[in-house]
Design an enzyme around this catalytic site. Structure first.
Site, PDB file in Angstrom:
ATOM      1  N   TYR A   1       0.359  -1.479   0.155  1.00 34.91           N
ATOM      2  CA  TYR A   1      -0.165  -0.184  -0.060  1.00 34.91           C
ATOM      3  C   TYR A   1       0.602   1.498   0.355  1.00 34.91           C
ATOM      4  O   TYR A   1      -0.058   2.530  -0.042  1.00 34.91           O
ATOM      5  CB  TYR A   1      -1.304  -0.254   1.094  1.00 34.91           C
ATOM      6  CG  TYR A   1      -2.145  -0.528   1.016  1.00 34.91           C
ATOM      7  CD1 TYR A   1      -2.192  -1.972   0.936  1.00 34.91           C
ATOM      8  CD2 TYR A   1      -3.161  -0.548   0.688  1.00 34.91           C
ATOM      9  CE1 TYR A   1      -3.329  -3.068   0.812  1.00 34.91           C
ATOM     10  CE2 TYR A   1      -4.712  -1.279   0.320  1.00 34.91           C
ATOM     11  CZ  TYR A   1      -4.468  -2.361   0.157  1.00 34.91           C
ATOM     12  OH  TYR A   1      -5.375  -3.121   0.513  1.00 34.91           O
TER      13      TYR A   1
ATOM     14  N   LYS B   1       3.643 -14.718   4.341  1.00 32.62           N
ATOM     15  CA  LYS B   1       4.486 -15.831   3.056  1.00 32.62           C
ATOM     16  C   LYS B   1       5.491 -16.219   3.809  1.00 32.62           C
ATOM     17  O   LYS B   1       6.184 -15.619   2.020  1.00 32.62           O
ATOM     18  CB  LYS B   1       3.724 -14.955   1.801  1.00 32.62           C
ATOM     19  CG  LYS B   1       3.852 -15.310   0.690  1.00 32.62           C
ATOM     20  CD  LYS B   1       2.876 -17.117   0.466  1.00 32.62           C
ATOM     21  CE  LYS B   1       3.137 -18.173  -0.542  1.00 32.62           C
ATOM     22  NZ  LYS B   1       2.158 -18.881  -0.407  1.00 32.62           N
TER      23      LYS B   1
ATOM     24  N   ASP C   1      -2.358 -18.407   2.465  1.00 31.43           N
ATOM     25  CA  ASP C   1      -3.012 -19.489   1.832  1.00 31.43           C
ATOM     26  C   ASP C   1      -3.677 -20.106   2.743  1.00 31.43           C
ATOM     27  O   ASP C   1      -4.268 -21.016   2.817  1.00 31.43           O
ATOM     28  CB  ASP C   1      -2.220 -20.178   0.991  1.00 31.43           C
ATOM     29  CG  ASP C   1      -0.508 -20.164   1.016  1.00 31.43           C
ATOM     30  OD1 ASP C   1      -0.328 -20.839   2.395  1.00 31.43           O
ATOM     31  OD2 ASP C   1       0.214 -21.229   0.285  1.00 31.43           O
TER      32      ASP C   1
ATOM     33  N   ASP D   1      -6.130  -7.037   4.473  1.00 29.54           N
ATOM     34  CA  ASP D   1      -7.644  -6.534   3.128  1.00 29.54           C
ATOM     35  C   ASP D   1      -7.850  -7.656   2.880  1.00 29.54           C
ATOM     36  O   ASP D   1      -9.542  -7.547   3.009  1.00 29.54           O
ATOM     37  CB  ASP D   1      -7.194  -5.951   1.848  1.00 29.54           C
ATOM     38  CG  ASP D   1      -7.911  -5.172   1.341  1.00 29.54           C
ATOM     39  OD1 ASP D   1      -8.835  -4.778   2.059  1.00 29.54           O
ATOM     40  OD2 ASP D   1      -8.010  -5.431   0.118  1.00 29.54           O
TER      41      ASP D   1
ATOM     42  N   ASP E   1     -11.368  -9.529   4.614  1.00 29.70           N
ATOM     43  CA  ASP E   1     -12.959  -9.283   4.136  1.00 29.70           C
ATOM     44  C   ASP E   1     -14.171 -10.854   4.297  1.00 29.70           C
ATOM     45  O   ASP E   1     -14.761 -11.190   4.464  1.00 29.70           O
ATOM     46  CB  ASP E   1     -13.172  -9.320   2.799  1.00 29.70           C
ATOM     47  CG  ASP E   1     -13.716  -7.436   1.880  1.00 29.70           C
ATOM     48  OD1 ASP E   1     -13.194  -6.922   3.247  1.00 29.70           O
ATOM     49  OD2 ASP E   1     -14.154  -7.870   1.009  1.00 29.70           O
TER      50      ASP E   1
HETATM   51  C1  IPM Z   1     -10.589  -1.505   2.575  1.00 28.75           C
HETATM   52  C2  IPM Z   1     -11.090  -0.903   1.033  1.00 28.75           C
HETATM   53  C3  IPM Z   1      -9.025  -0.306   0.775  1.00 28.75           C
HETATM   54  C4  IPM Z   1      -8.007  -1.293   0.994  1.00 28.75           C
HETATM   55  C5  IPM Z   1     -10.101  -0.427  -0.806  1.00 28.75           C
HETATM   56  C6  IPM Z   1     -11.182   0.499  -0.983  1.00 28.75           C
HETATM   57  C7  IPM Z   1      -8.825   1.066  -0.518  1.00 28.75           C
HETATM   58  O1  IPM Z   1     -10.944  -2.222   0.357  1.00 28.75           O
HETATM   59  O2  IPM Z   1     -10.468  -0.925   3.675  1.00 28.75           O
HETATM   60  O3  IPM Z   1     -10.523  -2.458   3.299  1.00 28.75           O
HETATM   61  O4  IPM Z   1      -8.066  -1.834   0.011  1.00 28.75           O
HETATM   62  O5  IPM Z   1      -7.909  -1.492   2.485  1.00 28.75           O
HETATM   63 MN    MN Z   2     -10.608  -4.586   1.060  1.00 25.70          MN
END
Ligand code: IPM
Ligand code: MN
Ligand code: NAD
Length: 324
Positions: A120, A166, A200, A224, A228
């Site tokens: 990032y 990793k 993984d 990230d 999710d």
């Molecule tokens: C998150 C989002 C952001 C990220 C995007 C919108 C830049 O996916 O906050 O998880 O990748 O961190």
């Molecule tokens: Mn995200």
């Protein structure tokens, strides 16, 4: 900062909830997002950054980002993380009986995502044939996120920290991350189980055996993605909160984006934003009892079932009713 899309619908709901449980709370509204960029040339104007610093706490909705490169544009949330030094991203996931997908047992886990470096740093170069992205891991940022993880684990009486990396393929970068985190945990004297997983395998286990996680700490992009996946067990993006946290300043935001497919229709679930507000209450203002109440009210409203239409308004008023 409502931001774009459904951010404009869910942030007012979350602010209403905060004002109900904390009647003395002062709030100010500030612009940020894609629309703000189109109007001002900055996705987060300097005045907004100053306001967040002055408040010490921000609540951000969502930003809509173009999928092509736009000169001078950087995602609002990435700008805030960088400019405000929000180096930790705390992403809790809790199951709600009868609502979230059922795992073997009730889930209560946290993904702690390093929020300042890794891929990032967004340093990409390309000559049209070869494109290169730099990924930076430093001992100082790895130690800093480990310290936050230890502090969290200690204050919440957690049982296990899993370091996700990793290092088999990236021994210098991910090895540095893993070793730094291990050092900090050992130095802290915290009596806790520590294990590690390659990313993984961690993904596989997050799908098949989520109850093996308690606190998972990892680098920026892995966090990230893993967060999710974890959010699935908490009922998906409509229910997933997060806290971007630095020293003396924090910005809470739902994990979801601007959801252009449902924006403007009153269909967005405001709970991810409301629970993000509750993270400010718990972590920044350190009022865990009030945060618990908000979480409890949100869980009960989900258990009663979402209204068929006007979800944002219906869910918000049901939660407000339980809290007032
Ligand atoms: C998150 C989002 C952001 C990220 C995007 C919108 C830049 O996916 O906050 O998880 O990748 O961190
Ligand atoms: Mn995200
Ligand atoms: P998204 O999170 O906006 O939406 C994904 C899916 O989840 C959609 O079907 C959406 O309708 C649904 N959804 C999301 N939040 C919901 C809610 N509260 N209630 C009910 N359903 C909900 O992700 P996307 O569609 O991949 O991205 C849309 C835009 O958002 C993109 O421009 C992306 O860059 C941006 N984005 C921003 C953030 C952020 O601000 N932190 C995070 C992710 C994506």
């Amino acid at each position: 900062m409502p931001g774009d899309g459904i951010g404009k619908e869910v942030i007012p709901a979350a602010v209403q909830v905060l004002q109900t449980v904390l009647p003395d709370l002062e709030t100010v509204e500030a612009p940020a997002g894609w629309e703000t960029f189109e109007q001002t040339g900055q996705s987060v104007p300097d005045s907004t950054l100053d306001q967040i610093r002055a408040c010490g706490a921000g609540l951000f909705g969502a930003v809509q980002s173009p999928l092509y490169k736009v000169d001078g544009y950087r995602s609002a949330i990435l700008t805030m993380r960088q400019e405000l030094g929000l180096y930790a991203n705390i992403r809790p996931v809790k199951s709600i009986a009868g609502v979230t997908p059922s795992a073997e047992k009730a889930l209560d886990m946290i993904v702690v995502r390093e929020n300042s470096e890794g891929l990032y740093i967004s340093r990409e170069t390309s000559d049209g044939e070869t494109a290169v992205a730099e990924r930076v891991i430093t001992r100082s940022a790895s130690r800093r996120i480990a310290e936050k993880t230890v502090e969290l684990a200690r204050s919440q009486g957690r049982q296990k920290i899993t370091i996700v990396h990793k290092a088999n393929v990236l021994p210098l970068t991910d090895g540095l991350f893993r070793d730094s985190v291990r050092d900090v945990i050992a130095e802290s004297g915290l009596d806790i189980e520590v294990d590690e997983l390659l990313i993984d395998v961690a993904a596989l286990k997050m799908v098949g055996e989520p109850e093996r996680f308690d606190v998972a700490v990892t680098t920026n992009l892995f966090g990230d993605i893993l967060s999710d996946a974890a959010a699935h067990w908490g009922g998906g993006l409509g229910l997933a909160p997060s806290l971007n946290w630095g020293d003396g300043v924090a910005v809470a935001e739902p994990v979801h984006g601007s959801a252009p497919d449902i924006a403007g229709q009153g269909l967005a679930n405001p709970i991810a934003a409301i629970l993000s507000g509750a993270m400010l209450v718990r972590y920044v203002w350190q009022l865990p009892d009030i945060a618990d109440k908000i979480e409890q009210a949100a869980a009960e409203v989900m258990q009663a079932g979402l209204p068929a239409s006007q979800i944002t308004a219906g869910v918000t008023s049901a939660i407000l009713q339980k809290l007032s």
